[in-house]
Design an enzyme around this catalytic site. Structure first.
Site, PDB file in Angstrom:
ATOM      1  N   HIS A 100      -2.116  -8.423   3.322  1.00  0.00           N
ATOM      2  CA  HIS A 100      -3.271  -8.788   2.665  1.00  0.00           C
ATOM      3  C   HIS A 100      -4.733  -8.099   4.006  1.00  0.00           C
ATOM      4  O   HIS A 100      -4.379  -8.163   4.896  1.00  0.00           O
ATOM      5  CB  HIS A 100      -3.180  -9.975   2.160  1.00  0.00           C
ATOM      6  CG  HIS A 100      -4.414 -10.558   1.861  1.00  0.00           C
ATOM      7  ND1 HIS A 100      -6.011 -10.720   2.320  1.00  0.00           N
ATOM      8  CD2 HIS A 100      -4.652  -9.597  -0.156  1.00  0.00           C
ATOM      9  CE1 HIS A 100      -6.533 -11.029   0.636  1.00  0.00           C
ATOM     10  NE2 HIS A 100      -6.075 -10.303   0.327  1.00  0.00           N
ATOM     11  N   ALA A 324      -5.832  -7.294  -6.160  1.00  0.00           N
ATOM     12  CA  ALA A 324      -7.150  -7.597  -7.010  1.00  0.00           C
ATOM     13  C   ALA A 324      -8.380  -8.372  -5.977  1.00  0.00           C
ATOM     14  O   ALA A 324      -9.523  -8.146  -6.718  1.00  0.00           O
ATOM     15  CB  ALA A 324      -7.145  -9.218  -7.388  1.00  0.00           C
ATOM     16  N   CYS A 325      -8.333  -7.979  -5.066  1.00  0.00           N
ATOM     17  CA  CYS A 325      -9.232  -9.045  -3.822  1.00  0.00           C
ATOM     18  C   CYS A 325      -9.966  -7.091  -3.761  1.00  0.00           C
ATOM     19  O   CYS A 325     -11.041  -7.346  -3.233  1.00  0.00           O
ATOM     20  CB  CYS A 325      -8.705  -8.958  -2.206  1.00  0.00           C
ATOM     21  SG  CYS A 325      -7.296  -9.954  -2.586  1.00  0.00           S
ATOM     22  N   SER A 326      -8.833  -6.141  -3.477  1.00  0.00           N
ATOM     23  CA  SER A 326     -10.083  -4.700  -3.002  1.00  0.00           C
ATOM     24  C   SER A 326     -10.444  -3.510  -4.826  1.00  0.00           C
ATOM     25  O   SER A 326     -10.861  -2.308  -4.673  1.00  0.00           O
ATOM     26  CB  SER A 326      -9.856  -4.651  -1.817  1.00  0.00           C
ATOM     27  OG  SER A 326      -8.671  -4.268  -1.882  1.00  0.00           O
TER      28      SER A 326
END
Ligand code: PMP
Length: 387
Positions: A100, A324-326
């Site tokens: 991650h 979703a984080c990037s």
């Protein structure tokens, strides 16, 4: 328009049973476990009981669990805390390339602070060969960090084998278990893991809470300073309602995991089979069998994942192009690139993740619209010739 949410990896609703258990702690059962009065004592009792329930979820002892603000913070405390505490023993840390983004950025920070970082590449399916970890271990290796599963492409790693390889080397093992928790049983007592990251929302508990398992005897240096809560490693007043929520979520996950994983896998397998059979030049990213039961990650030749996502959005279907984080950056996914995909292939990817309220009709709806959307976008694409 009816909405179809097939993006459980990005965020999960809190289970109403969890909300029910949390609610009294916002109002009449509030309290600070550090206080010396009766409400404080009651809060301490709740905190102890919840810690034991979260520990039970992974077969750990209560004193091996600290609560944090989420998986990102757990990863920071684990890696930076372990590195700083053990820097006299060595300065080498190994991570995998499919970690991650939080692990990658923590590794970058540690590198700037004098640690040496090695990154182990995966095979084309996102699997890390444990022997490649073995070959990078040296006398100054203090820590290895490998995610149990990828929340992006869904590939699950052979953590037991990796733990076995590390035994006797002096290197500790940190595992980010966010992508597998609640989907694959975790039993810390049978695997030599030293540090393990959990998130509350990934088991349908509230956002804003996570936990870190710290094996008895493993020492960390605190990375934030304050009142000394959570064994001095995560100062700050414990959020009792959130913690009660994570404990409730863990109990539900333990009770329902096996049947739920089977239900999700069957739904997900139907989607994979239907997509690959009906849409030409579509491919499954990640491992064909060693993958979390709720994840289907595809690549469609000649078109962009973003265009697909927006067209599906117009049909009421919520999916993701990857992490979703990037997802708001235009950079292709580091995970897909490290699996050997070209930039344009990585850009043509789309991720479906099912969850507790997913239904078979979600798959039906996707298959009703996706083949036509792919065809329409390919007709507009300079990179694809429709026959
Ligand atoms: N690790 C993994 C594998 C993740 O997928 C995520 C994001 N869901 C995180 C860590 C970070 O979680 P959070 O944003 O809740 O801190």
């Amino acid at each position: 328009m009816k909405e179809y949410y097939i993006d459980y990896q990005s965020a999960k609703p809190v289970d109403p049973r969890v909300v029910e258990e949390m609610t009294p702690y916002f109002t009449e059962r509030f309290g600070n476990p550090a206080s010396l009065h009766a409400p404080g004592d009651r809060a301490t009792a709740v905190l102890d009981q919840c810690r034991a329930r979260v520990a039970g979820f992974i077969g750990a002892a209560p004193e091996e669990i600290i609560f944090t603000s989420g998986a990102t913070e757990s990863n920071n405390i684990a890696l930076i805390g372990y590195a700083n505490k053990n820097k006299r023993t060595g300065n080498h840390i190994i991570i995998s390339e499919v970690e991650h983004i939080s692990i990658h950025n923590i590794a970058k920070f540690l590198e700037k602070n004098g640690f040496r970082i090695s990154k182990v590449p995966p095979d084309q399916f996102g699997r890390i060969n444990p022997e490649k970890i073995r070959s990078r271990i040296s006398d100054d290796t203090i820590l290895v960090s490998v995610g149990w599963g990828s929340s992006e492409i869904g590939t699950v790693q052979d953590i037991k084998r990796i733990a076995a390889i590390l035994e006797g080397t002096g290197a500790a093992l940190h595992v980010d278990a966010v992508a597998v928790e609640g989907l694959i049983p975790i039993d810390i007592s049978t695997t030599a893991i030293h540090l393990l990251t959990l998130s509350s929302n990934d088991i349908y508990g509230p956002q804003g809470l996570g936990a870190l398992y710290i094996r008895k005897g493993v020492k960390l240096a605190p990375i934030t300073m304050g009142g000394g809560q959570e064994m001095g490693l995560r100062s700050g007043t414990e959020p009792l309602a959130l913690i009660a929520g994570m404990a409730a979520a863990a109990d539900i996950a333990t009770a329902e995991m096996v049947a739920e994983a089977k239900r999700l896998a069957s739904m997900r397998n139907r989607l994979i089979e239907a997509v690959l059979a009906t849409i030409p030049d579509s491919h499954l990213n990640g491992h064909p069998t060693e993958r979390v039961p709720n994840n289907a990650h595809f690549r469609f030749e000649g078109i962009e994942g973003e265009s697909l996502l927006l067209s599906l959005r117009d049909e009421g279907i919520a999916v993701s192009t990857g992490s979703a984080c990037s997802s708001k950056t235009l950079e292709p996914s580091h995970t897909l690139l490290s699996c050997g995909l070209l930039h344009e292939e990585a850009h043509g990817s789309l991720e479906f993740t099912f969850g507790r309220w997913s239904k078979e009709e979600d798959v039906d709806r996707v298959m009703e619209v996706l083949p036509d959307i792919v065809l329409r976008l390919r007709r507009l694409s300079p990179l694809y010739t429709v026959n």
